[in-house]
Design a protein around this motif. Sequence first.
Motif, mmCIF file in Angstrom:
data_model
loop_
_atom_site.group_PDB
_atom_site.id
_atom_site.type_symbol
_atom_site.label_atom_id
_atom_site.label_comp_id
_atom_site.label_asym_id
_atom_site.label_seq_id
_atom_site.Cartn_x
_atom_site.Cartn_y
_atom_site.Cartn_z
ATOM 1 N N LEU A 268 1.333 43.967 15.491
ATOM 2 C CA LEU A 268 0.413 43.751 14.383
ATOM 3 C C LEU A 268 0.751 44.703 13.338
ATOM 4 C CD1 LEU A 268 -2.903 43.527 15.922
ATOM 5 C CD2 LEU A 268 -1.787 41.607 14.843
ATOM 6 N N ARG A 269 1.223 45.798 13.567
ATOM 7 C CA ARG A 269 1.599 46.920 12.605
ATOM 8 C C ARG A 269 2.993 46.807 12.162
ATOM 9 N NH1 ARG A 269 -1.942 51.542 12.239
ATOM 10 N NH2 ARG A 269 -3.741 51.208 13.307
ATOM 11 N N GLY A 270 3.852 45.917 12.496
ATOM 12 C CA GLY A 270 5.175 45.682 12.236
ATOM 13 C C GLY A 270 5.983 47.200 12.666
ATOM 14 N N LEU A 271 5.540 47.802 13.778
ATOM 15 C CA LEU A 271 6.395 49.143 13.973
ATOM 16 C C LEU A 271 6.876 49.304 15.359
ATOM 17 C CD1 LEU A 271 3.252 51.876 12.936
ATOM 18 C CD2 LEU A 271 5.295 51.118 11.504
ATOM 19 N N PRO A 272 7.924 50.095 15.706
ATOM 20 C CA PRO A 272 8.529 50.417 16.892
ATOM 21 C C PRO A 272 7.422 50.794 17.874
ATOM 22 C CG PRO A 272 9.620 51.361 15.232
ATOM 23 C CD PRO A 272 8.323 50.986 14.533
ATOM 24 N N LEU A 273 7.681 50.664 18.818
ATOM 25 C CA LEU A 273 6.883 51.198 20.250
ATOM 26 C C LEU A 273 7.601 52.184 20.933
ATOM 27 C CD1 LEU A 273 4.503 50.869 22.089
ATOM 28 C CD2 LEU A 273 5.582 49.421 23.228
ATOM 29 N N LYS A 274 6.783 53.087 21.112
ATOM 30 C CA LYS A 274 7.508 54.321 21.921
ATOM 31 C C LYS A 274 6.647 54.417 23.289
ATOM 32 C CE LYS A 274 9.141 58.261 20.421
ATOM 33 N NZ LYS A 274 9.254 59.588 19.732
ATOM 34 N N LEU A 275 7.246 54.508 24.350
ATOM 35 C CA LEU A 275 6.725 54.719 25.787
ATOM 36 C C LEU A 275 7.141 55.781 26.056
ATOM 37 C CD1 LEU A 275 7.544 51.363 27.711
ATOM 38 C CD2 LEU A 275 5.529 51.731 26.216
ATOM 39 N N VAL A 276 5.915 56.815 26.388
ATOM 40 C CA VAL A 276 6.269 58.288 26.724
ATOM 41 C C VAL A 276 5.766 58.618 28.161
ATOM 42 C CG1 VAL A 276 5.639 60.670 26.331
ATOM 43 C CG2 VAL A 276 5.796 59.185 24.508
ATOM 44 N N HIS A 277 6.619 59.049 29.173
ATOM 45 C CA HIS A 277 6.213 59.401 30.464
ATOM 46 C C HIS A 277 6.433 60.742 30.597
ATOM 47 C CE1 HIS A 277 7.550 59.567 34.938
ATOM 48 N NE2 HIS A 277 6.389 59.273 34.714
ATOM 49 N N HIS B 139 13.866 59.630 40.893
ATOM 50 C CA HIS B 139 13.756 58.214 41.028
ATOM 51 C C HIS B 139 12.423 57.623 40.504
ATOM 52 C CE1 HIS B 139 13.655 54.273 42.923
ATOM 53 N NE2 HIS B 139 12.566 54.459 43.484
ATOM 54 N N TRP B 140 11.209 58.144 41.039
ATOM 55 C CA TRP B 140 9.875 57.731 40.406
ATOM 56 C C TRP B 140 9.763 57.878 38.813
ATOM 57 C CZ3 TRP B 140 7.413 54.216 42.371
ATOM 58 C CH2 TRP B 140 7.406 54.094 43.636
ATOM 59 N N SER B 141 10.413 59.308 38.140
ATOM 60 C CA SER B 141 10.233 59.638 36.974
ATOM 61 C C SER B 141 11.243 58.426 36.081
ATOM 62 C CB SER B 141 10.706 60.834 36.744
ATOM 63 O OG SER B 141 12.042 61.280 37.062
ATOM 64 N N GLU B 142 12.399 57.997 36.621
ATOM 65 C CA GLU B 142 12.944 57.034 35.973
ATOM 66 C C GLU B 142 12.616 55.635 36.019
ATOM 67 O OE1 GLU B 142 16.786 57.852 37.353
ATOM 68 O OE2 GLU B 142 17.087 59.681 36.325
ATOM 69 N N VAL C 161 12.254 54.674 24.670
ATOM 70 C CA VAL C 161 11.241 55.236 26.169
ATOM 71 C C VAL C 161 11.721 56.821 25.856
ATOM 72 C CG1 VAL C 161 11.308 55.581 28.505
ATOM 73 C CG2 VAL C 161 11.349 53.470 27.618
ATOM 74 N N GLU C 162 10.774 57.762 25.996
ATOM 75 C CA GLU C 162 10.797 59.029 26.061
ATOM 76 C C GLU C 162 10.442 59.671 27.349
ATOM 77 O OE1 GLU C 162 10.139 62.857 23.287
ATOM 78 O OE2 GLU C 162 9.515 61.088 22.557
ATOM 79 N N GLN C 163 11.139 60.635 27.939
ATOM 80 C CA GLN C 163 10.531 61.432 29.263
ATOM 81 C C GLN C 163 10.396 62.723 28.833
ATOM 82 O OE1 GLN C 163 13.670 59.307 31.976
ATOM 83 N NE2 GLN C 163 11.752 59.261 33.399
#
Length: 301
Positions: A28-37, A59-62, A83-85
Amino acid sequence: MVRTVVAGIDGSPESRAAAEWAAREAKLRGLPLKLVHVWEPVPEPMAQAPLLGAETQQHWSERIPRETAAGLRLRHPGLEMSVEQLTGGPAEALTKAAEDAELLALGSRGLSGIGGFMVGSVGLSVVAHAEQPVVLVRADEQAADEHESDPVGIPSAATPYRPVVLGLDPVGPDDSVIEFAFDAAARRSAVLRVINGWSLPPYYVYGLSADVGLYDEIARQQAAALAEVLRPWRRKYPDVQVVEESRSGSAANFLVDVSSGASLVVVGRRIRRNPFGTHIGPVTHAVLHHATAPVAVVAHD
Protein backbone atom coordinates in the motif's frame (compact mmCIF):
# COMPACT_ATOMS: atom_id res chain seq x y z
CA MET A 1 18.26 5.89 3.72
CA VAL A 2 15.28 4.05 2.19
CA ARG A 3 12.41 3.72 4.63
CA THR A 4 10.95 0.25 5.13
CA VAL A 5 8.01 -1.48 6.74
CA VAL A 6 9.45 -3.84 9.37
CA ALA A 7 7.89 -7.00 10.79
CA GLY A 8 9.27 -8.79 13.83
CA ILE A 9 9.08 -12.57 13.36
CA ASP A 10 9.71 -15.51 15.69
CA GLY A 11 7.98 -18.40 13.93
CA SER A 12 4.74 -18.13 15.92
CA PRO A 13 1.32 -17.89 14.22
CA GLU A 14 0.90 -14.35 15.51
CA SER A 15 4.24 -13.22 14.08
CA ARG A 16 3.35 -14.78 10.73
CA ALA A 17 0.09 -12.79 10.83
CA ALA A 18 2.08 -9.62 11.55
CA ALA A 19 4.41 -10.36 8.63
CA GLU A 20 1.42 -10.89 6.34
CA TRP A 21 -0.15 -7.62 7.47
CA ALA A 22 3.20 -5.83 7.03
CA ALA A 23 3.55 -7.19 3.48
CA ARG A 24 0.13 -5.80 2.55
CA GLU A 25 0.98 -2.47 4.20
CA ALA A 26 4.32 -2.27 2.38
CA LYS A 27 2.51 -2.73 -0.94
CA LEU A 28 0.00 0.00 0.00
CA ARG A 29 2.86 2.36 0.82
CA GLY A 30 5.11 1.36 -2.07
CA LEU A 31 7.94 0.51 0.32
CA PRO A 32 10.24 -2.49 0.83
CA LEU A 33 9.47 -4.99 3.59
CA LYS A 34 12.11 -6.02 6.10
CA LEU A 35 11.67 -9.15 8.21
CA VAL A 36 13.58 -8.98 11.48
CA HIS A 37 14.27 -12.15 13.44
CA VAL A 38 15.89 -11.78 16.87
CA TRP A 39 17.74 -14.73 18.31
CA GLU A 40 18.20 -14.54 22.08
CA PRO A 41 21.13 -16.78 23.09
CA VAL A 42 20.29 -19.36 25.75
CA PRO A 43 22.47 -19.68 28.86
CA GLU A 44 25.65 -21.67 28.33
CA PRO A 45 24.62 -24.77 30.35
CA MET A 46 21.41 -25.07 28.30
CA ALA A 47 23.30 -24.47 25.07
CA GLN A 48 25.30 -27.61 25.73
CA ALA A 49 22.18 -29.79 25.85
CA PRO A 50 21.81 -32.10 22.82
CA LEU A 51 18.58 -30.51 21.61
CA LEU A 52 19.82 -26.95 22.17
CA GLY A 53 23.31 -27.20 20.72
CA ALA A 54 24.87 -24.60 18.47
CA GLU A 55 23.87 -26.42 15.27
CA THR A 56 20.23 -26.72 16.38
CA GLN A 57 20.08 -23.04 17.35
CA GLN A 58 21.59 -22.00 14.03
CA HIS A 59 19.17 -24.23 12.13
CA TRP A 60 16.09 -22.68 13.72
CA SER A 61 17.42 -19.12 13.62
CA GLU A 62 17.93 -19.46 9.86
CA ARG A 63 14.83 -21.51 9.08
CA ILE A 64 12.25 -19.10 10.58
CA PRO A 65 13.04 -16.05 8.43
CA ARG A 66 13.79 -18.16 5.35
CA GLU A 67 10.44 -19.94 5.42
CA THR A 68 8.52 -16.78 6.32
CA ALA A 69 10.11 -14.84 3.45
CA ALA A 70 9.48 -17.70 0.99
CA GLY A 71 5.76 -17.77 1.84
CA LEU A 72 5.39 -14.01 1.53
CA ARG A 73 7.15 -13.95 -1.84
CA LEU A 74 4.67 -16.49 -3.15
CA ARG A 75 1.66 -14.50 -1.93
CA HIS A 76 3.08 -11.06 -2.80
CA PRO A 77 5.10 -11.37 -6.01
CA GLY A 78 7.09 -8.29 -6.86
CA LEU A 79 7.31 -7.03 -3.27
CA GLU A 80 10.87 -5.98 -2.43
CA MET A 81 11.88 -7.87 0.69
CA SER A 82 14.93 -8.35 2.90
CA VAL A 83 15.72 -10.35 6.02
CA GLU A 84 17.78 -9.23 9.00
CA GLN A 85 18.85 -11.50 11.84
CA LEU A 86 19.81 -9.90 15.13
CA THR A 87 21.16 -11.27 18.39
CA GLY A 88 20.16 -10.01 21.82
CA GLY A 89 17.09 -9.16 23.84
CA PRO A 90 14.03 -9.14 21.53
CA ALA A 91 12.43 -5.99 22.98
CA GLU A 92 15.60 -3.93 22.75
CA ALA A 93 16.54 -5.25 19.30
CA LEU A 94 13.07 -4.67 17.83
CA THR A 95 12.86 -1.17 19.31
CA LYS A 96 16.22 -0.40 17.70
CA ALA A 97 15.07 -1.89 14.38
CA ALA A 98 12.03 0.40 14.41
CA GLU A 99 14.14 3.55 14.54
CA ASP A 100 14.66 3.74 10.78
CA ALA A 101 11.33 2.14 9.83
CA GLU A 102 8.13 3.66 8.54
CA LEU A 103 6.39 1.40 11.03
CA LEU A 104 6.92 -1.89 12.89
CA ALA A 105 4.41 -4.75 12.92
CA LEU A 106 4.34 -7.31 15.73
CA GLY A 107 2.10 -10.25 16.47
CA SER A 108 -0.24 -10.61 19.44
CA ARG A 109 -2.16 -13.67 20.49
CA GLY A 110 -5.95 -13.48 20.41
CA LEU A 111 -7.78 -14.08 23.68
CA SER A 112 -9.53 -17.46 23.47
CA GLY A 113 -9.83 -17.03 19.71
CA ILE A 114 -12.84 -14.76 20.25
CA GLY A 115 -11.75 -11.21 20.79
CA GLY A 116 -8.92 -9.13 22.11
CA PHE A 117 -5.17 -9.44 22.38
CA MET A 118 -2.78 -11.10 24.73
CA VAL A 119 0.06 -8.57 24.56
CA GLY A 120 3.29 -10.12 25.85
CA SER A 121 6.08 -8.36 27.66
CA VAL A 122 8.11 -7.93 24.46
CA GLY A 123 5.22 -6.30 22.60
CA LEU A 124 4.37 -3.97 25.49
CA SER A 125 8.00 -2.95 25.91
CA VAL A 126 8.39 -2.17 22.20
CA VAL A 127 5.12 -0.20 22.10
CA ALA A 128 6.21 1.74 25.19
CA HIS A 129 9.66 2.68 23.89
CA ALA A 130 9.55 2.80 20.08
CA GLU A 131 9.13 6.30 18.65
CA GLN A 132 7.87 5.03 15.29
CA PRO A 133 4.33 3.64 14.87
CA VAL A 134 3.93 0.05 16.11
CA VAL A 135 1.08 -2.14 14.85
CA LEU A 136 -0.12 -5.15 16.86
CA VAL A 137 -1.74 -7.88 14.76
CA ARG A 138 -3.69 -10.86 16.08
CA ALA A 139 -2.88 -14.39 15.00
CA ASP A 140 -4.67 -15.69 11.91
CA GLU A 141 -5.32 -12.23 10.44
CA GLN A 142 -5.77 -12.72 6.70
CA ALA A 143 -6.06 -10.24 3.83
CA ALA A 144 -9.84 -10.62 3.69
CA ASP A 145 -10.18 -9.68 7.37
CA GLU A 146 -9.60 -6.02 6.47
CA HIS A 147 -12.40 -6.01 3.91
CA GLU A 148 -16.17 -5.82 4.04
CA SER A 149 -18.16 -9.01 3.50
CA ASP A 150 -19.44 -9.86 0.04
CA PRO A 151 -23.16 -10.60 -0.65
CA VAL A 152 -22.83 -14.12 0.78
CA GLY A 153 -21.21 -12.86 3.99
CA ILE A 154 -17.58 -13.73 3.24
CA PRO A 155 -14.86 -11.03 3.45
CA SER A 156 -13.00 -10.70 0.17
CA ALA A 157 -10.03 -8.71 -1.07
CA ALA A 158 -12.33 -7.62 -3.93
CA THR A 159 -14.69 -5.80 -1.54
CA PRO A 160 -14.00 -2.37 0.05
CA TYR A 161 -11.86 -2.03 3.13
CA ARG A 162 -13.55 -1.80 6.48
CA PRO A 163 -13.31 1.64 8.13
CA VAL A 164 -10.16 2.91 9.81
CA VAL A 165 -10.96 3.97 13.38
CA LEU A 166 -9.17 6.84 15.14
CA GLY A 167 -9.42 7.51 18.86
CA LEU A 168 -9.08 11.26 19.30
CA ASP A 169 -9.30 13.64 22.25
CA PRO A 170 -9.89 17.15 20.86
CA VAL A 171 -8.10 18.59 23.89
CA GLY A 172 -4.44 18.66 22.91
CA PRO A 173 -4.63 16.48 19.77
CA ASP A 174 -1.37 15.48 18.06
CA ASP A 175 -0.95 15.94 14.33
CA SER A 176 1.15 12.79 13.82
CA VAL A 177 -1.62 10.53 15.17
CA ILE A 178 -4.32 12.23 13.08
CA GLU A 179 -2.19 12.18 9.93
CA PHE A 180 -1.38 8.48 10.35
CA ALA A 181 -5.10 7.67 10.50
CA PHE A 182 -6.06 9.87 7.55
CA ASP A 183 -3.21 8.47 5.48
CA ALA A 184 -4.20 4.88 6.33
CA ALA A 185 -7.80 5.58 5.32
CA ALA A 186 -6.72 7.30 2.11
CA ARG A 187 -4.48 4.40 1.06
CA ARG A 188 -7.34 1.96 1.64
CA SER A 189 -10.05 4.22 0.15
CA ALA A 190 -11.79 3.53 3.45
CA VAL A 191 -14.12 5.51 5.68
CA LEU A 192 -12.42 7.11 8.68
CA ARG A 193 -14.43 6.86 11.92
CA VAL A 194 -13.19 9.32 14.53
CA ILE A 195 -14.23 8.45 18.08
CA ASN A 196 -14.19 10.93 20.96
CA GLY A 197 -15.31 9.66 24.35
CA TRP A 198 -15.87 12.27 27.02
CA SER A 199 -17.05 12.39 30.62
CA LEU A 200 -19.05 14.98 32.51
CA PRO A 201 -16.99 16.91 35.07
CA PRO A 202 -18.04 16.00 38.63
CA TYR A 203 -19.33 19.50 39.36
CA TYR A 204 -21.89 19.17 36.54
CA VAL A 205 -23.69 16.26 38.15
CA TYR A 206 -25.86 18.39 40.42
CA GLY A 207 -26.43 20.92 37.65
CA LEU A 208 -27.97 18.22 35.47
CA SER A 209 -30.79 17.74 37.95
CA ALA A 210 -31.65 21.44 37.74
CA ASP A 211 -30.97 22.02 34.03
CA VAL A 212 -32.03 19.20 31.75
CA GLY A 213 -30.50 20.99 28.77
CA LEU A 214 -26.99 21.09 30.26
CA TYR A 215 -26.06 17.64 29.01
CA ASP A 216 -27.12 18.53 25.47
CA GLU A 217 -25.10 21.74 25.61
CA ILE A 218 -21.96 19.89 26.74
CA ALA A 219 -22.49 17.30 24.00
CA ARG A 220 -22.75 20.08 21.39
CA GLN A 221 -19.54 21.67 22.69
CA GLN A 222 -17.68 18.36 22.49
CA ALA A 223 -18.92 17.69 18.97
CA ALA A 224 -17.98 21.21 17.88
CA ALA A 225 -14.47 20.84 19.35
CA LEU A 226 -13.97 17.57 17.48
CA ALA A 227 -15.19 19.08 14.21
CA GLU A 228 -12.83 22.04 14.64
CA VAL A 229 -9.79 19.76 15.12
CA LEU A 230 -10.68 17.73 12.02
CA ARG A 231 -11.53 20.65 9.72
CA PRO A 232 -8.00 21.21 8.33
CA TRP A 233 -7.51 17.47 7.88
CA ARG A 234 -10.71 17.18 5.88
CA ARG A 235 -9.31 19.85 3.57
CA LYS A 236 -5.95 18.07 3.31
CA TYR A 237 -7.60 14.71 2.55
CA PRO A 238 -10.74 15.69 0.61
CA ASP A 239 -11.27 12.16 -0.74
CA VAL A 240 -11.47 10.58 2.73
CA GLN A 241 -15.01 10.18 4.01
CA VAL A 242 -14.97 11.11 7.72
CA VAL A 243 -17.57 10.07 10.26
CA GLU A 244 -17.31 11.97 13.56
CA GLU A 245 -18.66 10.29 16.70
CA SER A 246 -18.57 12.21 19.97
CA ARG A 247 -20.07 10.20 22.84
CA SER A 248 -20.40 10.47 26.58
CA GLY A 249 -18.61 7.57 28.21
CA SER A 250 -15.37 5.61 28.14
CA ALA A 251 -13.28 6.24 25.03
CA ALA A 252 -11.59 2.86 25.47
CA ASN A 253 -14.91 1.01 25.59
CA PHE A 254 -16.18 2.78 22.47
CA LEU A 255 -12.98 2.00 20.54
CA VAL A 256 -13.08 -1.66 21.57
CA ASP A 257 -16.75 -1.90 20.58
CA VAL A 258 -16.22 -0.52 17.07
CA SER A 259 -12.98 -2.44 16.47
CA SER A 260 -14.92 -5.54 15.38
CA GLY A 261 -15.92 -3.72 12.21
CA ALA A 262 -12.61 -1.95 11.58
CA SER A 263 -9.64 -2.68 9.34
CA LEU A 264 -7.33 -0.75 11.69
CA VAL A 265 -7.65 1.10 15.00
CA VAL A 266 -5.30 4.06 15.52
CA VAL A 267 -4.44 5.41 18.97
CA GLY A 268 -1.70 7.65 20.33
CA ARG A 269 0.95 7.32 23.01
CA ARG A 270 2.80 10.23 24.55
CA ILE A 271 6.58 9.75 24.45
CA ARG A 272 8.16 9.56 27.89
CA ARG A 273 11.89 8.96 27.75
CA ASN A 274 12.17 7.50 31.23
CA PRO A 275 13.63 4.00 30.55
CA PHE A 276 11.55 2.43 33.32
CA GLY A 277 7.88 1.45 33.13
CA THR A 278 5.55 1.02 30.19
CA HIS A 279 4.09 4.56 29.79
CA ILE A 280 1.34 3.55 27.38
CA GLY A 281 -1.68 5.31 28.88
CA PRO A 282 -4.95 3.75 30.08
CA VAL A 283 -6.98 4.14 26.87
CA THR A 284 -4.24 2.80 24.60
CA HIS A 285 -3.50 -0.01 27.06
CA ALA A 286 -7.15 -1.08 27.11
CA VAL A 287 -7.47 -0.93 23.33
CA LEU A 288 -4.29 -2.98 22.88
CA HIS A 289 -5.64 -5.77 25.06
CA HIS A 290 -9.26 -5.86 23.93
CA ALA A 291 -9.62 -4.62 20.33
CA THR A 292 -10.31 -7.27 17.71
CA ALA A 293 -8.67 -5.45 14.78
CA PRO A 294 -5.00 -4.60 14.23
CA VAL A 295 -4.05 -1.66 16.48
CA ALA A 296 -1.58 1.05 15.45
CA VAL A 297 0.05 2.93 18.33
CA VAL A 298 1.53 6.24 17.18
CA ALA A 299 4.03 7.82 19.55
CA HIS A 300 4.02 11.61 19.88
CA ASP A 301 5.56 14.37 22.03
